[in-house]
Structure formats: C-alpha cells, structure tokens
Design a protein around this motif. Sequence first.
Motif, PDB file in Angstrom:
ATOM      1  N   SER A 176       2.679   1.830  -3.339  1.00 51.18           N
ATOM      2  CA  SER A 176       1.688   2.209  -4.410  1.00 51.18           C
ATOM      3  C   SER A 176       1.294   3.558  -4.338  1.00 51.18           C
ATOM      4  O   SER A 176       1.018   4.191  -5.454  1.00 51.18           O
ATOM      5  N   LYS A 177       1.811   4.519  -3.372  1.00 48.38           N
ATOM      6  CA  LYS A 177       1.536   5.587  -3.121  1.00 48.38           C
ATOM      7  C   LYS A 177       2.916   6.431  -3.048  1.00 48.38           C
ATOM      8  O   LYS A 177       2.947   7.826  -2.651  1.00 48.38           O
ATOM      9  N   ARG A 200      -3.609  -3.099  -5.329  1.00 50.57           N
ATOM     10  CA  ARG A 200      -2.793  -2.131  -5.514  1.00 50.57           C
ATOM     11  C   ARG A 200      -1.870  -2.167  -6.384  1.00 50.57           C
ATOM     12  O   ARG A 200      -1.647  -3.423  -6.871  1.00 50.57           O
ATOM     13  N   ASN A 206      -9.121   2.161   2.162  1.00 56.89           N
ATOM     14  CA  ASN A 206      -7.917   3.115   2.149  1.00 56.89           C
ATOM     15  C   ASN A 206      -7.379   3.321   3.440  1.00 56.89           C
ATOM     16  O   ASN A 206      -7.895   3.167   4.485  1.00 56.89           O
ATOM     17  N   ASP A 240       0.602  -1.339  -0.084  1.00 56.62           N
ATOM     18  CA  ASP A 240       0.165   0.034   0.080  1.00 56.62           C
ATOM     19  C   ASP A 240       0.706   1.204  -0.104  1.00 56.62           C
ATOM     20  O   ASP A 240       0.594   2.228  -0.799  1.00 56.62           O
ATOM     21  N   PHE A 253      -3.324   4.358  -7.427  1.00 58.74           N
ATOM     22  CA  PHE A 253      -2.713   3.492  -6.490  1.00 58.74           C
ATOM     23  C   PHE A 253      -3.564   2.308  -6.492  1.00 58.74           C
ATOM     24  O   PHE A 253      -2.847   1.451  -6.122  1.00 58.74           O
ATOM     25  N   GLY A 254      -4.804   2.198  -6.598  1.00 61.97           N
ATOM     26  CA  GLY A 254      -5.342   0.967  -6.572  1.00 61.97           C
ATOM     27  C   GLY A 254      -6.739   0.824  -6.724  1.00 61.97           C
ATOM     28  O   GLY A 254      -7.439   1.966  -7.284  1.00 61.97           O
ATOM     29  N   ASP A 278      -9.549  -5.576  -2.681  1.00 67.23           N
ATOM     30  CA  ASP A 278      -8.497  -4.637  -2.629  1.00 67.23           C
ATOM     31  C   ASP A 278      -7.487  -4.958  -3.594  1.00 67.23           C
ATOM     32  O   ASP A 278      -6.809  -6.012  -3.518  1.00 67.23           O
TER      33      ASP A 278
END
Length: 509
Positions: free
Chosen positions: A345-346, A419, A399, A342, A393-394, A417
């Motif tokens: 991905s950001k 990512r 989140n 996570d 991002f996903g 979910d």
Amino acid sequence: MKNKSLLVIVILAIIINTTSAQEKFKPNWESLVKYETPEWFQDVKFGIFIHWGPTTVPAYGSSEWYGYHMWNEGQVDALGNPANEPSGDYKYHSENFGKPEDFGYTKFIPMFKAEKFDAKEWVDLFVEAGAKYVVPVGEHCDGFAMYDSKVTRWKSTTMGPKKDIVGSIFKEAKKHGLKVGMSSHFAYGWHWWTYKDKFESMNPDLEDFYGKKHDRWEPASKEFVKHWYKRSMDMMTQYKPDLFWFDLGFSEPAYEEYRKKFIANYYNQGLKEKQEVVLNYKNIKWKPVKDGAAVLDIESGKLDRIRQEPWQTDMSLGGWRWGYTNDYQMRKASAYINDLIDIVSKNGCLLLNVAPNKHGVIPEDQQAILKEIGAWLKVNGEGIYKTRPFTVFGQGPTNAVMKLHGNMHDKGFTPNDVRYTKNGQTVYAFIMKQEKGRTSFSFDALGFEDRVLNDAIKEVSIMGYNGKIKWIQKKDELVVEIPTDLKVNNAIGFKIELVPAPSDILKTK
C-alpha cells in the motif's frame, strides 16, 4: 571510393552509438541517479529470500551470526561494545563442539552436506506461496560462496554440499518465469572474525578464508575492498541476476569508490544483456547511494507513508533470526500477509526470508506458513500484484514504526485498520483483521464528496466470495456489507470498480 568511405563512416557511427548505449552509466552519482526502477519490480510485490550456509550445522543462538559470536570470550558484542561475559554462542560451542581454539568455524563446512537439497522442490514451494522473485544468499559475512566462485576456493561446489546452490535455484526459478536475484553480505566480513594466536583465524593456511589480522573496527582496507569488488563482479558476470542485494557493509564509506564502480558495471551489463536490473542497498548509518540511483531496502522495517520511489522490506519468518536454528520461532501467517499488504500500500515489495536446515530441507512449519500466504494470494492477488498506491495508503489507528527493525515492535493490526491499493479503474481495500459479529464496514476514503476518490463507483465485491454484497456510497464514506456466511481466515479483500463519472450522485445497491 566515396561509397566505401561512406560505408565505413556509417559502420563506425553504429559501433560508437552501440558502445555509447551499452556504457550509459558511469561510476559517479550524477550518472547513476538516471537509473529508473523497472516495471517488473514494481509489479512483483512478493519474493523469497533464502539464508542458508554452514551456520545451520550448529543451528543455535545468533543463527547466521554464529560465526561472529562463537569466538566471543567476553570482549565485544555485535556493535563493538564491551561484553561482561562470554556470548551464548561461545558457551554452546564450547559445550557441544569444543572450545573455538580446538574447533574453528571452517570445521563446520564439511559437516554442511545439504544431502536432501532439491532446488525443484524449493521453487515449487515458492511458486505455491505466490512469490514472483527469489533471492538466495550468494555469500554471507563468513565468505563461504554458495555458488561456483572463480575467486575463492571456499565454495559450495567443491566443499560441503558440492553443489552450485545458487545456480540450481536460478535454473528452476527461471522455468517458472520468476525473477532471480542473489545477495552479498561479504563486505561486512571485514568485521566478522576474532584474531587471537590460539584461534585458527591466525593460521596462515586459512588466511584466504579469514583474511589478514586487523582491528575489526577500523575501516576496511583497500586490499579487502578490492577483493570484495572482485567477488561481486564474479557473481554478477557469471550469474547475471535480475536483482543484486547488498547488506550493510556495502554502505560503509570505505567502499564508496568501488560501490559506484560496481553499480555502473551492473547497470551497464543489464543494458548489454537487455535485462532490466535492480540493486538493493540498506540505509542504516550512512547514506551510501544517492536517491534514485538504486532501490532502498529496509531490514525488518516498514514505512509510515507512501514513498514515491519503489522500495523493499526484507523480513525473516524467524524474526531476528535469518538462518535456521533448532528453536526457530515464527508468527502466524496472517501477520506476514498483513505486512505484505501494508508494504504494498506504500509502494513497496516484501522479500520474505526462509531458513532451510543443514540437510537442505525447508521445515514443515515454514512450508505451512508459505502455503497459507499462497492460498490467500490466489484469491486476493489481483489486489497486490501489479498494483500501485492509492491516493492514501489506508485508515485506522495502526501504522508502522519507521526504522530499521521497526517491525519487531509491531503490535499488530486492529479490526479498524484498512489498507488500499489501486490498479487502473479498480481500488482494492483490505480490512486487516476480522471482528466477530461485524456485519458492515465503512471505508472513510471512498465517499462521493471526498477529494480522494475522483471517480464514481460501479460495483463492490469481496474477492473470493461468490455472492453479491450490499453497499452504499455516502458523502464521506463507502459502507459495505460483510456477509454472515463469509469464511475468511485472514485479511478481507474488497474490490471496488470505478467508472469515470461525476461522483456527486448517491449510489446504492
């Protein structure tokens, strides 16, 4: 004569240019915002933090904050609010070691022997875990230096372990090509101690440890700030860390002048040594650093969006506890793996903290989690290391809670979910949680009419799975097969290879 004069001018020009290059940064924000985060930090993604020190002797309660709370007979809590009764640490301390007036904090130091500490064993474990950088605590708020300080006598080379802990870890880490960093929490030490006549904090012989008596909630004195600066410069010049991590005290307004001085000196030392360096800061109550002048760190928290500038989460295996305690509790390895995905991905990195015990041993349950993370990264690491954020991002319902300690309130990811990350012409998509019996999955961002994906898909595979999988790219989604014989315990990583081509053709496999 003219030739000699010309030679002198050329030499002077070289000296001036060299000096100018080495003194690029000045202690003002206009200069410091010109800093650029090095590529290596954007590539490494996963590092190990190490909280370790004298508080592992009592190994109780508030962990690394034990030295703060052990004196608390019922006056204030960690935020300065009145407390109605003695702290749990005070009660435990009184029952097991004696009341604080009889057994002060410094008595823990000779008990902190670290007789089983082996830097090689530690670093070998970190490498197996897939970490690419390691950050031992240089000194926590108590001010006990875990390195060979030239500023304080209270240090691990002459007391307690009688070893250069930071130096030993750096030496082993560099053998494996890991980047090395160290952290300083000492600025908050101004708020750390309780001063009462009956406590050893008022002993003149221990003033160089506890500091001079003061109101703990008033701004740090100029004298203390200068002392912090001197210690930080000592760490910087002796050990030349690739990364320097500062805790919340560094962010207080009282440190503004010397904060800018230190950052400029650190960056200039990097230029001189031809070393690309990173400085981490926390943005908690104040905004201590102008955007772009250093790398933001969020303690136990994540972001709910892609951040253009690289950032970092520091997170502990033990949740609220960073130092070892006898009842140290952790989540499953899958939770930390999902946090890593996570965060990456950001556009972030994860600095995951381990907590050795007083003997210098990283307990087996912590080792097991690190090894499981490493096994997953061995298969899926190409979708983590050296990647950059995808356009989105996903997808899915979950989140992050975007705040300090927000990760403490996470409810975990669902089977819906996803990512994403990207490296060149390859997109990586991670399904964060498996669902028993599921045989297919749809990636909403990878349809051929979506503006998110501009290139055609060449091939889709599952990392670590040797067989071929079926897939079909539709207008608004990419549908992939999940094989029934797939054996994966954690997040499933898909590798989607792209080719620069029109994406308006239906592709099937």
